[in-house]
Design a protein around this motif. Sequence first.
Motif, mmCIF file in Angstrom:
data_model
loop_
_atom_site.group_PDB
_atom_site.id
_atom_site.type_symbol
_atom_site.label_atom_id
_atom_site.label_comp_id
_atom_site.label_asym_id
_atom_site.label_seq_id
_atom_site.Cartn_x
_atom_site.Cartn_y
_atom_site.Cartn_z
ATOM 1 N N ALA A 15 -23.476 63.566 -0.569
ATOM 2 C CA ALA A 15 -23.612 62.141 -0.907
ATOM 3 C C ALA A 15 -22.244 61.495 -1.092
ATOM 4 C CB ALA A 15 -24.448 61.983 -2.173
ATOM 5 N N LEU B 196 -31.038 61.804 0.534
ATOM 6 C CA LEU B 196 -30.575 63.186 0.439
ATOM 7 C C LEU B 196 -31.314 63.976 -0.647
ATOM 8 C CD1 LEU B 196 -26.727 62.602 0.777
ATOM 9 C CD2 LEU B 196 -28.251 63.602 2.495
ATOM 10 N N THR C 264 -25.683 68.979 -2.296
ATOM 11 C CA THR C 264 -26.264 67.647 -2.100
ATOM 12 C C THR C 264 -25.370 66.569 -2.699
ATOM 13 O OG1 THR C 264 -28.484 68.608 -2.127
ATOM 14 C CG2 THR C 264 -28.324 66.223 -2.486
#
Length: 98
Positions: free
Chosen positions: A66, A35, A62
């Motif tokens: 995750a 990612l 992000t």
Amino acid sequence: MPTYVALLSWTDQGIRHYKDTAKRAEAFGSAVEKLGAKLLSVYWTVGPYDLVAIIEAPDDETATAALLQLGGVGNVRTTTLRAFGREEMERIIAKTSG
């Protein structure tokens, strides 16, 4: 890159499979990298949380992606904190001056 502290608690599923926890942490590190983020460290802890993960990610989205992926596996629940380093805090304080 911004830093995030994730406080992790095992679910019933996670504690049943505690012997795989180190492998799961490694897999999480690989998933985070895909990612564009980085798992800096994982600590297994005693107290109200079972693990603490330190993550760097380019942005909140992000980091959230995750941790959603991690939680979606079903082994942990997360509480995430955005952490600020000294230089970041100095910039924040400078913005408060009028």
